[in-house]
Design a protein around this motif. Structure first.
Motif, PDB file in Angstrom:
ATOM      1  N   THR A 100      27.270 -51.870 -57.602  1.00 19.10           N
ATOM      2  CA  THR A 100      28.510 -52.047 -56.841  1.00 19.10           C
ATOM      3  C   THR A 100      29.293 -50.741 -56.720  1.00 19.10           C
ATOM      4  OG1 THR A 100      29.632 -52.758 -58.867  1.00 19.10           O
ATOM      5  CG2 THR A 100      28.745 -54.474 -57.461  1.00 19.10           C
ATOM      6  N   GLY A 101      29.323 -49.947 -57.799  1.00 18.03           N
ATOM      7  CA  GLY A 101      29.993 -48.655 -57.706  1.00 18.03           C
ATOM      8  C   GLY A 101      29.360 -47.764 -56.662  1.00 18.03           C
ATOM      9  N   ALA A 102      28.026 -47.754 -56.625  1.00 16.43           N
ATOM     10  CA  ALA A 102      27.311 -46.977 -55.616  1.00 16.43           C
ATOM     11  C   ALA A 102      27.581 -47.518 -54.215  1.00 16.43           C
ATOM     12  CB  ALA A 102      25.813 -46.999 -55.913  1.00 16.43           C
ATOM     13  N   TYR A 103      27.711 -48.836 -54.107  1.00  9.82           N
ATOM     14  CA  TYR A 103      28.009 -49.479 -52.824  1.00  9.82           C
ATOM     15  C   TYR A 103      29.339 -48.968 -52.268  1.00  9.82           C
ATOM     16  CZ  TYR A 103      29.335 -53.310 -49.654  1.00  9.82           C
ATOM     17  OH  TYR A 103      29.756 -54.052 -48.573  1.00  9.82           O
ATOM     18  N   PHE A 104      30.377 -48.904 -53.121  1.00 11.44           N
ATOM     19  CA  PHE A 104      31.677 -48.432 -52.669  1.00 11.44           C
ATOM     20  C   PHE A 104      31.628 -46.975 -52.225  1.00 11.44           C
ATOM     21  CE2 PHE A 104      33.531 -51.566 -55.952  1.00 11.44           C
ATOM     22  CZ  PHE A 104      33.485 -52.599 -55.031  1.00 11.44           C
ATOM     23  N   VAL A 105      31.029 -46.116 -53.050  1.00 10.94           N
ATOM     24  CA  VAL A 105      30.995 -44.693 -52.731  1.00 10.94           C
ATOM     25  C   VAL A 105      30.176 -44.434 -51.477  1.00 10.94           C
ATOM     26  CG1 VAL A 105      30.351 -42.411 -53.572  1.00 10.94           C
ATOM     27  CG2 VAL A 105      31.316 -44.076 -55.154  1.00 10.94           C
ATOM     28  N   ARG A 106      29.038 -45.118 -51.378  1.00 11.02           N
ATOM     29  CA  ARG A 106      28.171 -44.938 -50.221  1.00 11.02           C
ATOM     30  C   ARG A 106      28.878 -45.347 -48.923  1.00 11.02           C
ATOM     31  NH1 ARG A 106      26.342 -48.045 -45.943  1.00 11.02           N
ATOM     32  NH2 ARG A 106      24.790 -46.735 -44.921  1.00 11.02           N
ATOM     33  N   LEU A 107      29.616 -46.461 -48.953  1.00  6.87           N
ATOM     34  CA  LEU A 107      30.349 -46.905 -47.765  1.00  6.87           C
ATOM     35  C   LEU A 107      31.398 -45.872 -47.354  1.00  6.87           C
ATOM     36  CD1 LEU A 107      31.003 -50.732 -48.328  1.00  6.87           C
ATOM     37  CD2 LEU A 107      29.646 -49.686 -46.519  1.00  6.87           C
ATOM     38  N   ALA A 108      32.173 -45.387 -48.324  1.00  7.77           N
ATOM     39  CA  ALA A 108      33.228 -44.424 -48.006  1.00  7.77           C
ATOM     40  C   ALA A 108      32.651 -43.141 -47.417  1.00  7.77           C
ATOM     41  CB  ALA A 108      34.046 -44.121 -49.263  1.00  7.77           C
ATOM     42  N   LEU A 109      31.600 -42.618 -48.029  1.00  5.76           N
ATOM     43  CA  LEU A 109      31.021 -41.358 -47.572  1.00  5.76           C
ATOM     44  C   LEU A 109      30.333 -41.490 -46.225  1.00  5.76           C
ATOM     45  CD1 LEU A 109      29.485 -40.023 -50.926  1.00  5.76           C
ATOM     46  CD2 LEU A 109      31.401 -39.029 -49.649  1.00  5.76           C
ATOM     47  N   MET A 110      29.531 -42.529 -46.076  1.00  3.73           N
ATOM     48  CA  MET A 110      28.733 -42.661 -44.862  1.00  3.73           C
ATOM     49  C   MET A 110      29.588 -42.962 -43.638  1.00  3.73           C
ATOM     50  SD  MET A 110      25.621 -42.399 -43.889  1.00  3.73           S
ATOM     51  CE  MET A 110      25.027 -42.477 -42.210  1.00  3.73           C
ATOM     52  N   ASN A 111      30.592 -43.819 -43.815  1.00  3.84           N
ATOM     53  CA  ASN A 111      31.328 -44.303 -42.660  1.00  3.84           C
ATOM     54  C   ASN A 111      32.515 -43.441 -42.275  1.00  3.84           C
ATOM     55  OD1 ASN A 111      30.156 -47.129 -41.821  1.00  3.84           O
ATOM     56  ND2 ASN A 111      30.113 -47.088 -44.052  1.00  3.84           N
ATOM     57  N   MET A 112      32.959 -42.556 -43.177  1.00  2.00           N
ATOM     58  CA  MET A 112      34.075 -41.700 -42.804  1.00  2.00           C
ATOM     59  C   MET A 112      33.691 -40.742 -41.675  1.00  2.00           C
ATOM     60  SD  MET A 112      34.223 -39.045 -46.058  1.00  2.00           S
ATOM     61  CE  MET A 112      35.861 -38.487 -45.613  1.00  2.00           C
ATOM     62  N   SER A 113      32.399 -40.514 -41.500  1.00  5.12           N
ATOM     63  CA  SER A 113      31.960 -39.576 -40.467  1.00  5.12           C
ATOM     64  C   SER A 113      31.809 -40.219 -39.096  1.00  5.12           C
ATOM     65  CB  SER A 113      30.618 -38.959 -40.874  1.00  5.12           C
ATOM     66  OG  SER A 113      29.604 -39.947 -40.909  1.00  5.12           O
ATOM     67  N   ASN A 114      31.789 -41.546 -39.027  1.00  2.03           N
ATOM     68  CA  ASN A 114      31.505 -42.204 -37.746  1.00  2.03           C
ATOM     69  C   ASN A 114      32.501 -41.869 -36.646  1.00  2.03           C
ATOM     70  OD1 ASN A 114      29.208 -43.351 -38.811  1.00  2.03           O
ATOM     71  ND2 ASN A 114      30.135 -45.348 -39.210  1.00  2.03           N
ATOM     72  N   PRO A 115      33.825 -42.071 -36.863  1.00  4.25           N
ATOM     73  CA  PRO A 115      34.757 -41.724 -35.774  1.00  4.25           C
ATOM     74  C   PRO A 115      34.817 -40.232 -35.508  1.00  4.25           C
ATOM     75  CG  PRO A 115      35.955 -42.299 -37.773  1.00  4.25           C
ATOM     76  CD  PRO A 115      34.514 -42.645 -38.022  1.00  4.25           C
ATOM     77  N   ILE A 116      34.544 -39.416 -36.531  1.00  5.94           N
ATOM     78  CA  ILE A 116      34.552 -37.965 -36.330  1.00  5.94           C
ATOM     79  C   ILE A 116      33.404 -37.566 -35.395  1.00  5.94           C
ATOM     80  CG2 ILE A 116      34.393 -35.730 -37.465  1.00  5.94           C
ATOM     81  CD1 ILE A 116      36.946 -37.345 -38.085  1.00  5.94           C
ATOM     82  N   TYR A 117      32.238 -38.138 -35.635  1.00  2.00           N
ATOM     83  CA  TYR A 117      31.107 -37.808 -34.766  1.00  2.00           C
ATOM     84  C   TYR A 117      31.325 -38.372 -33.358  1.00  2.00           C
ATOM     85  CZ  TYR A 117      26.379 -36.836 -33.244  1.00  2.00           C
ATOM     86  OH  TYR A 117      25.291 -36.342 -32.552  1.00  2.00           O
ATOM     87  N   GLN A 118      31.943 -39.551 -33.288  1.00  3.35           N
ATOM     88  CA  GLN A 118      32.260 -40.132 -31.983  1.00  3.35           C
ATOM     89  C   GLN A 118      33.192 -39.214 -31.202  1.00  3.35           C
ATOM     90  OE1 GLN A 118      34.160 -44.025 -32.199  1.00  3.35           O
ATOM     91  NE2 GLN A 118      32.675 -44.813 -30.744  1.00  3.35           N
ATOM     92  N   THR A 119      34.198 -38.676 -31.887  1.00  2.70           N
ATOM     93  CA  THR A 119      35.099 -37.723 -31.246  1.00  2.70           C
ATOM     94  C   THR A 119      34.351 -36.464 -30.832  1.00  2.70           C
ATOM     95  OG1 THR A 119      36.837 -38.528 -32.731  1.00  2.70           O
ATOM     96  CG2 THR A 119      37.305 -36.532 -31.505  1.00  2.70           C
TER      97      THR A 119
END
Length: 422
Positions: free
Chosen positions: A329-348
């Protein structure tokens, strides 16, 4: 030390607030609608798989339903760009929200194999409209100063709302089951919960109806072929932008739609625990999304994408293969934060490379690639889970993510910088 830290943070916080104050009225109304959509999506993603399984179906069917949704979005990605330009962004967003509520409510009211396929196809239409309309809408309702912040805060607010939806979704079948004197894990309890969030989703229509349309519809001849013409004119650069995204989408489709099943079958957790886990995961994503524009300002957009996605890979491995629930679960939280923070940045990053007239075209191509990857991998994953469990999907996904991050680095950092779209 504390006062020194405050002095360092204060200018950044003031700058952040100043950028937010630049948001237009249309952008603010859209953000309000995103809250309703996020809450509904949080409950739906948590409970729908359980709802289907409670009716006696298996994971293989879940994979086929996800494939139906993604295949529909794939087929419509290019023509939807043309239709959205003709409708206008406002009408497209209103239509998306209306169809979203209808699809959920119909599956809850008339559960059957045929209806599941039909409504997942409708959900694919919803996804296609959203993917094609959202980014151009945010572009045309923002200036250069606040644009990155609007994209990230939009995603962050939706994830914060998903946090609420995930948490409520874990308890909603129990609350409704107690009111009806039925089991909280019965299909009826799940069905009542889905009906409730269909109503919540419909509330998102109110702020969207207040939007002011600012874009003229494009009715010129041949505009329906714009995505194809654009792709043939810029194949090399589009290939660099889209191919790594394709690998990410294939990998994501192998395990992300099944995370609730993963925690139930691998770690033997209850609906309430999984709902709470999903809620905190959404909050972790939201925090990452709110921090993303500040980090992107300092590192650069593509640098943030490479670093955050690259760091997420070890945590993906820990998530999939750790036998200890707390580590997973700890890995799940960190992985979500790291992976998804880049999505809107790449979209921009992608949107800023095209002229305003071509932004819907670019969004259509991104939607096409994203849907193409996710259209097939859930069906493959469902079969693999039935036969071998979750290990093969995670191993394949980790490999694909690693290749994608390398390609982002190779195309945009190692090689010379690509020329902007003309």
């Amino acid at each position: 030390m504390t006062s020194s830290l405050i002095r360092k943070i204060k200018p950044t916080l003031v700058e952040y607030i100043n950028r937010v104050r630049l948001f237009s009225p249309n952008a603010r109304l859209y953000l309000i609608s995103a809250v309703s959509t996020g809450i509904s999506m949080g409950v739906f993603r948590l409970l729908f798989n359980f709802y289907v399984l409670s009716l006696g179906f298996d994971e293989a069917l879940l994979g086929r339903l996800i494939t139906t949704s993604q295949s529909t979005a794939l087929i419509l990605a290019l023509p939807m760009g043309y239709l959205v330009d003709r409708w206008g962004r406002k009408n497209a967003l209103v239509t998306r929200t209306l169809l979203f509520g209808i699809s959920i409510g119909t599956m809850a009211t008339w559960p059957s194999l045929g209806m599941f396929y039909a409504m997942n196809a409708l959900f694919g239409i919803v996804s296609s409209i959203s993917a094609v309309a959202m980014a151009p809408f945010l572009m045309e309702n923002s200036g250069e100063e606040e644009r990155t912040y609007l994209f990230s805060i939009s995603s962050g607010m939706q994830m914060g709302s998903v946090f609420i939806g995930n948490w409520v979704g874990g308890y909603l079948p129990t609350w409704l089951g107690n009111l009806q004197n039925i089991s909280p894990t019965s299909s009826d309890a799940y069905g009542y919960a889905l009906l409730t969030i269909a109503f919540i989703a419909s509330l998102g229509l109110i702020p969207l109806l207040l939007l002011k349309s600012i874009q003229k519809k494009q009715t010129g001849p041949g505009s329906g072929f714009a995505p194809i013409a654009y792709a043939t004119k810029h194949p090399k650069l589009l290939g660099k932008l889209l191919f790594p995204l394709l690998l990410i989408s294939i990998g994501a489709g192998l395990f992300m739609p099944f995370m609730n099943i993963f925690f139930r079958t691998v770690h033997n957790q209850s609906d309430q625990v999984i709902g709470t886990l999903f809620a905190w995961g959404s909050l972790a994503m939201g925090i990452g999304l709110f921090l993303a524009p500040v980090i992107a300002d300092r590192l650069g957009k593509i640098q943030l994408v490479i670093i955050s996605q690259g760091l997420s890979i070890p945590f993906m491995a820990l998530l999939g293969f750790s036998p200890i629930f707390s580590l997973s679960t700890g890995a799940y939280f960190v992985r979500l934060a790291l992976m998804n923070m880049s999505n809107p940045i790449y979209q921009t990053f992608v949107m800023e490379k095209v002229d305003q007239a071509a932004q819907t075209t670019a969004a259509s191509l991104v939607s096409l690639v994203w849907s193409f990857g996710r259209a097939f991998s859930p069906t493959i994953s469902g079969r693999l889970q039935v036969e071998y469990g979750f290990d093969p999907p995670f191993m394949i996904a980790i490999t694909l993510y690693t290749i994608a991050v390398f390609l982002y680095w190779f195309f945009f950092i190692h090689s010379k910088k690509p020329k902007p779209f003309p």
